[in-house]
Design a protein around this motif. Structure first.
Motif, PDB file in Angstrom:
ATOM      1  N   LEU A 178      13.224   6.923   2.369  1.00 43.15           N
ATOM      2  CA  LEU A 178      14.571   7.258   1.893  1.00 43.15           C
ATOM      3  C   LEU A 178      14.545   7.698   0.437  1.00 43.15           C
ATOM      4  N   THR A 179      13.724   7.038  -0.371  1.00 51.07           N
ATOM      5  CA  THR A 179      13.582   7.456  -1.774  1.00 51.07           C
ATOM      6  C   THR A 179      13.051   8.875  -1.872  1.00 51.07           C
ATOM      7  N   LEU A 180      12.035   9.162  -1.059  1.00 47.51           N
ATOM      8  CA  LEU A 180      11.419  10.500  -1.076  1.00 47.51           C
ATOM      9  C   LEU A 180      12.400  11.566  -0.615  1.00 47.51           C
ATOM     10  N   PHE A 181      13.063  11.335   0.496  1.00 49.00           N
ATOM     11  CA  PHE A 181      13.891  12.373   1.101  1.00 49.00           C
ATOM     12  C   PHE A 181      15.282  12.483   0.484  1.00 49.00           C
ATOM     13  N   ALA A 182      15.667  11.531  -0.343  1.00 49.82           N
ATOM     14  CA  ALA A 182      16.968  11.616  -1.019  1.00 49.82           C
ATOM     15  C   ALA A 182      16.890  12.470  -2.286  1.00 49.82           C
ATOM     16  N   PHE A 183      15.694  12.640  -2.815  1.00 49.33           N
ATOM     17  CA  PHE A 183      15.567  13.397  -4.064  1.00 49.33           C
ATOM     18  C   PHE A 183      16.116  14.817  -3.962  1.00 49.33           C
ATOM     19  N   PRO A 184      15.777  15.604  -2.917  1.00 50.89           N
ATOM     20  CA  PRO A 184      16.326  16.969  -2.847  1.00 50.89           C
ATOM     21  C   PRO A 184      17.848  16.999  -2.836  1.00 50.89           C
ATOM     22  N   GLU A 185      18.468  16.048  -2.161  1.00 47.10           N
ATOM     23  CA  GLU A 185      19.931  16.022  -2.125  1.00 47.10           C
ATOM     24  C   GLU A 185      20.495  15.777  -3.517  1.00 47.10           C
ATOM     25  N   ASN A 186      19.923  14.827  -4.240  1.00 50.08           N
ATOM     26  CA  ASN A 186      20.403  14.558  -5.597  1.00 50.08           C
ATOM     27  C   ASN A 186      20.156  15.745  -6.523  1.00 50.08           C
ATOM     28  N   ALA A 187      18.991  16.384  -6.361  1.00 48.89           N
ATOM     29  CA  ALA A 187      18.690  17.549  -7.203  1.00 48.89           C
ATOM     30  C   ALA A 187      19.671  18.683  -6.925  1.00 48.89           C
ATOM     31  N   ALA A 188      20.049  18.839  -5.662  1.00 51.72           N
ATOM     32  CA  ALA A 188      20.957  19.928  -5.284  1.00 51.72           C
ATOM     33  C   ALA A 188      22.385  19.696  -5.757  1.00 51.72           C
ATOM     34  N   LYS A 189      22.662  18.508  -6.253  1.00 48.78           N
ATOM     35  CA  LYS A 189      24.019  18.183  -6.726  1.00 48.78           C
ATOM     36  C   LYS A 189      24.185  18.397  -8.224  1.00 48.78           C
ATOM     37  N   ILE A 217       0.841  -1.202   0.000  1.00 42.39           N
ATOM     38  CA  ILE A 217       0.000   0.000   0.000  1.00 42.39           C
ATOM     39  C   ILE A 217       0.874   1.249   0.000  1.00 42.39           C
ATOM     40  N   VAL A 218       1.932   1.253   0.792  1.00 43.68           N
ATOM     41  CA  VAL A 218       2.850   2.393   0.828  1.00 43.68           C
ATOM     42  C   VAL A 218       3.491   2.605  -0.541  1.00 43.68           C
ATOM     43  N   GLU A 219       3.953   1.526  -1.156  1.00 42.61           N
ATOM     44  CA  GLU A 219       4.582   1.631  -2.468  1.00 42.61           C
ATOM     45  C   GLU A 219       3.593   2.143  -3.514  1.00 42.61           C
ATOM     46  N   GLU A 220       2.368   1.648  -3.455  1.00 45.94           N
ATOM     47  CA  GLU A 220       1.343   2.085  -4.405  1.00 45.94           C
ATOM     48  C   GLU A 220       1.023   3.567  -4.218  1.00 45.94           C
ATOM     49  N   THR A 221       0.925   4.005  -2.959  1.00 40.08           N
ATOM     50  CA  THR A 221       0.615   5.410  -2.677  1.00 40.08           C
ATOM     51  C   THR A 221       1.731   6.326  -3.162  1.00 40.08           C
ATOM     52  N   LEU A 222       2.966   5.967  -2.878  1.00 46.67           N
ATOM     53  CA  LEU A 222       4.098   6.776  -3.335  1.00 46.67           C
ATOM     54  C   LEU A 222       4.162   6.825  -4.854  1.00 46.67           C
ATOM     55  N   ASN A 223       3.857   5.726  -5.471  1.00 48.62           N
ATOM     56  CA  ASN A 223       3.835   5.693  -6.940  1.00 48.62           C
ATOM     57  C   ASN A 223       2.759   6.635  -7.477  1.00 48.62           C
ATOM     58  N   ASN A 224       1.599   6.666  -6.822  1.00 46.81           N
ATOM     59  CA  ASN A 224       0.530   7.574  -7.241  1.00 46.81           C
ATOM     60  C   ASN A 224       0.916   9.039  -7.023  1.00 46.81           C
ATOM     61  N   LEU A 225       1.818   9.271  -6.077  1.00 43.07           N
ATOM     62  CA  LEU A 225       2.302  10.627  -5.811  1.00 43.07           C
ATOM     63  C   LEU A 225       3.488  10.983  -6.702  1.00 43.07           C
ATOM     64  N   ALA A 226       3.801  10.117  -7.652  1.00 41.44           N
ATOM     65  CA  ALA A 226       4.890  10.346  -8.612  1.00 41.44           C
ATOM     66  C   ALA A 226       6.259  10.357  -7.951  1.00 41.44           C
ATOM     67  N   VAL A 227       6.397   9.615  -6.850  1.00 35.47           N
ATOM     68  CA  VAL A 227       7.704   9.473  -6.208  1.00 35.47           C
ATOM     69  C   VAL A 227       8.448   8.336  -6.902  1.00 35.47           C
ATOM     70  N   GLU A 228       9.597   8.671  -7.494  1.00 40.16           N
ATOM     71  CA  GLU A 228      10.361   7.684  -8.253  1.00 40.16           C
ATOM     72  C   GLU A 228      11.697   7.409  -7.590  1.00 40.16           C
ATOM     73  N   ARG A 229      12.210   6.210  -7.809  1.00 39.27           N
ATOM     74  CA  ARG A 229      13.567   5.892  -7.359  1.00 39.27           C
ATOM     75  C   ARG A 229      14.544   6.363  -8.434  1.00 39.27           C
ATOM     76  N   LEU A 230      15.124   7.526  -8.223  1.00 41.97           N
ATOM     77  CA  LEU A 230      16.035   8.119  -9.197  1.00 41.97           C
ATOM     78  C   LEU A 230      17.445   8.175  -8.627  1.00 41.97           C
ATOM     79  N   THR A 231      18.393   7.723  -9.402  1.00 38.62           N
ATOM     80  CA  THR A 231      19.783   7.803  -8.977  1.00 38.62           C
ATOM     81  C   THR A 231      20.314   9.212  -9.228  1.00 38.62           C
ATOM     82  N   LEU A 232      21.451   9.512  -8.621  1.00 40.42           N
ATOM     83  CA  LEU A 232      22.082  10.812  -8.837  1.00 40.42           C
ATOM     84  C   LEU A 232      22.393  11.012 -10.313  1.00 40.42           C
TER      85      LEU A 232
END
Length: 621
Positions: free
Chosen positions: A270-281, A194-209
């Motif tokens: 961790l996927t959600l909160f790591a995005f700003p750090e990667n974007a800032a790099k 359910i958590v994974e499905e909800t995050l996916n609906n919120l457009a949260v993606e696992r993106l590498t740096l």
């Protein structure tokens, strides 16, 4: 011999009373439990044990299972080899399978009622040991819909509450009987999906740096916008709701609450909160991108207390650490972009004069930028703390006095004041290419007025204070006074230094001609000049009008006395001068002809008044 053959065998050894009682108790429990298991595992049964119609029977079954567990323990203590223990153990396993099946079914059947948003919303109405320590509930979020408006909404129908209580009842039973692992495994599997499905609906993606750095800015900015919405919903609804649900279902074991909640949410968090750090790099951090990064910083900082509360477990330390790391990296990115912004100002080398002495694009750019920047006052107060600006430029047109650090209340105030000073220094240099000195002062007055108005009408004033505004308004007036003297000085000084009664007719005529010529020359030269700010434009016009009226009055007197009362033609009356002045300082919107009529009017009114009046009538001021 025969008696010995038919002698009866010794009677069996009599069981102790407490052993017999223990076995009887086990027998009684197994009988009632077996009946329930047979009923609810029958292929012909279309109902479920934990449902509205059978909830009372389900509760009795759970109590019987707990009682069986305690009687088995008692029997073990008196007769560990009893055959009834084997039977009871097998029956207990069957009971646990039924409960596990019901646990999974309730979780899956009530996904809509047990979604994290519903759980978190309901927490506002039901007290829990966790919600009392949480400072912000989902109902406080500006991005959430208030469900109070619809009392018939299924979230308040009671079904979700029954489901939560059913899950807690089953979990308590399975944990107390030694089947916690089976219960927790089912719970984690269902809730994590359910958590994974909800995050996916919120457009949260696992993106590498690497993936983030390869994105063009339009794509990344779009993902930042999605992240801003997702972060608030995920923290205040998804993770908050999951924490409440785990707290309720596994209230009998803090350790299980911690392990289940962490396993379910940590990967997504961790996927959600790591995005700003990667974007800032990303490598190209231009000043124009700063505000999106400040949006992320402000959002993350505003959620940090809630994140700490929700993820307070030791096992969730990685989540808290990631949030801090992202905040740090975002702060570094903002400082980098601020430095780039200041460097761009310092390195601006444009020397082309602004037509008409208007506001320079650099002034507009800087002040609009700062007006947006100070809207993030709390965030930049943290980011800019103890961050000193570079050295002032060596030559700043006497503006050094505008930067006394002791006048400002915070490092942010100092920073903003310094950037404005840097800009004004650059503007001072850009006034030099004007060939007309009067126009250069008009340029300086226009630009400083734009700065002052932007400060006064934005949150910049809260940082710089009223004293800063007053001091710089005084500087604008100084520039305006110098402009007036240089642009209109010859007109204003065309009067004689001796009384009108002593002027000869020839002198009077000469004075009138000189006034006409000087006025026409000043008007023609300034017809394309501009004062964009209405307040400054009106102030200058009113000041000029008053002074020119004094000249006109004196000239009328000279004309009357110097000609023996007959008088010469007066080319410009007070009304004419007012009309011509009203045409000035609109730049390209000035008089259509751009010239002054040189024909006198026998009646003493200049013919220029009619032509200028017509042109003014067709223009909106």
């Amino acid at each position: 011999m025969g008696k010995q053959l038919f002698r009866s065998s010794p009677p069996p050894e009599k069981q102790p009373a407490h052993q017999s009682l223990a076995e009887s108790a086990v027998q009684e429990c197994t009988s009632s439990i077996n009946t329930v298991i047979s009923k609810w595992t029958s292929s012909s049964s279309n109902e479920f044990l934990f449902s509205t119609n059978s909830r009372h029977e389900a509760e009795e079954f759970v109590e019987a299972v707990k009682h069986l567990q305690s009687t088995m323990h008692r029997l073990v203590s008196v007769n560990a080899s009893s055959d009834k223990l084997v039977y009871a153990h097998n029956l207990m396993q069957s009971a646990m399978k039924l409960l596990e099946s019901e646990f999974r079914r309730v979780l899956n059947a009530n996904r809509d009622y047990l979604d994290p948003e519903s759980v978190s919303v309901r927490s506002s109405y039901r007290s829990s040991r966790f919600s009392t320590s949480t400072t912000t509930s989902v109902s406080d979020s500006e991005d959430e819909t208030s469900y109070d408006e619809n009392p018939n909404d299924h979230r308040f129908s009671g079904q979700d509450s029954d489901a939560m209580d059913d899950l807690k009842t089953i979990a308590d039973c399975m944990i107390s009987t030694g089947y916690a692992k089976e219960c927790v495994t089912v719970y984690k599997t269902v809730r994590k999906s359910i958590v994974e499905e909800t995050l996916n609906n919120l457009a949260v993606e696992r993106l590498t740096l690497h993936q983030v750095q390869k994105m063009d800015w339009e794509t990344l900015e779009s993902k930042i916008r999605s992240w801003l919405r997702a972060a608030k919903l995920a923290v205040r609804s998804l993770f908050f709701g999951e924490r409440l649900l785990a707290d309720h279902v596994f209230s009998s074991s803090v350790n299980i609450v911690e392990s289940s909640f962490t396993d379910i949410t940590q990967e997504g968090a961790l996927t959600l909160f790591a995005f700003p750090e990667n974007a800032a790099k990303i490598k190209k951090l231009s000043p124009e991108k700063m505000f999106r990064f400040l949006d992320m910083y402000e959002t993350l900082a505003s959620l940090y207390v809630e994140i700490e509360t929700i993820f307070y477990f030791d096992s969730a330390a990685a989540v808290r650490s990631q949030v801090i790391s992202s905040l740090t990296r975002l702060g570094d990115a903002v400082r980098t972009m601020m430095t780039a912004f200041e460097t761009a100002i310092q390195k601006d080398t444009s020397r082309t004069p602004v037509i008409g002495g208007g506001v320079h694009p650099l002034t507009r750019y800087v002040m609009n930028y700062l007006s947006f920047l100070v809207d993030y006052s709390e965030s930049i107060a943290v980011i800019f703390e103890n961050w000193q600006p570079t050295l002032l430029p060596s030559s700043c047109g006497g503006e050094e006095d505008a930067y006394p650090e002791e006048l400002y209340s915070s490092p942010v105030s100092v920073r903003i004041a310094w950037v404005i000073l840097l800009t004004l220094c650059k503007i001072d240099g850009k006034a030099q290419p004007y060939k007309d000195v009067a126009l250069s002062y008009l340029f300086l007055a226009n630009n400083l007025q734009y700065v002052v108005v932007k400060v006064r009408t934005s949150n910049v004033k809260l940082l710089l204070g009223e004293d800063w505004v007053v001091r710089h308004e005084g500087k604008v007036k100084q520039y305006a006074d110098k402009f007036e003297k240089l642009a209109w000085g010859k007109v204003l000084t065309s009067l004689p230094e001796y009384p009108a009664e002593e002027i000869t007719p020839e002198e009077a005529k000469e004075l009138l001609v000189r006034f006409d010529d000087e006025f026409e020359a000043s008007y023609r030269k300034q017809i394309s000049w501009v004062i964009p700010d209405p307040k400054l434009r009106d102030w200058i016009k009113v000041s000029l009008s008053h002074k020119l009226m004094l000249v006109c009055t004196e000239l009328y007197e000279i004309n009357r006395f110097g000609s023996g009362g007959d008088g010469f033609n007066v080319r410009y009356t007070s009304e004419d001068i007012g009309n011509y002045l009203s045409d000035l300082y609109f730049g390209s919107r000035g008089s259509g002809s751009g010239s002054v009529s040189t024909k006198g009017s026998g009646s003493g009114t200049g013919t220029g008044s009619s032509s200028t009046g017509k042109s003014r009538g067709g223009r909106s001021h």
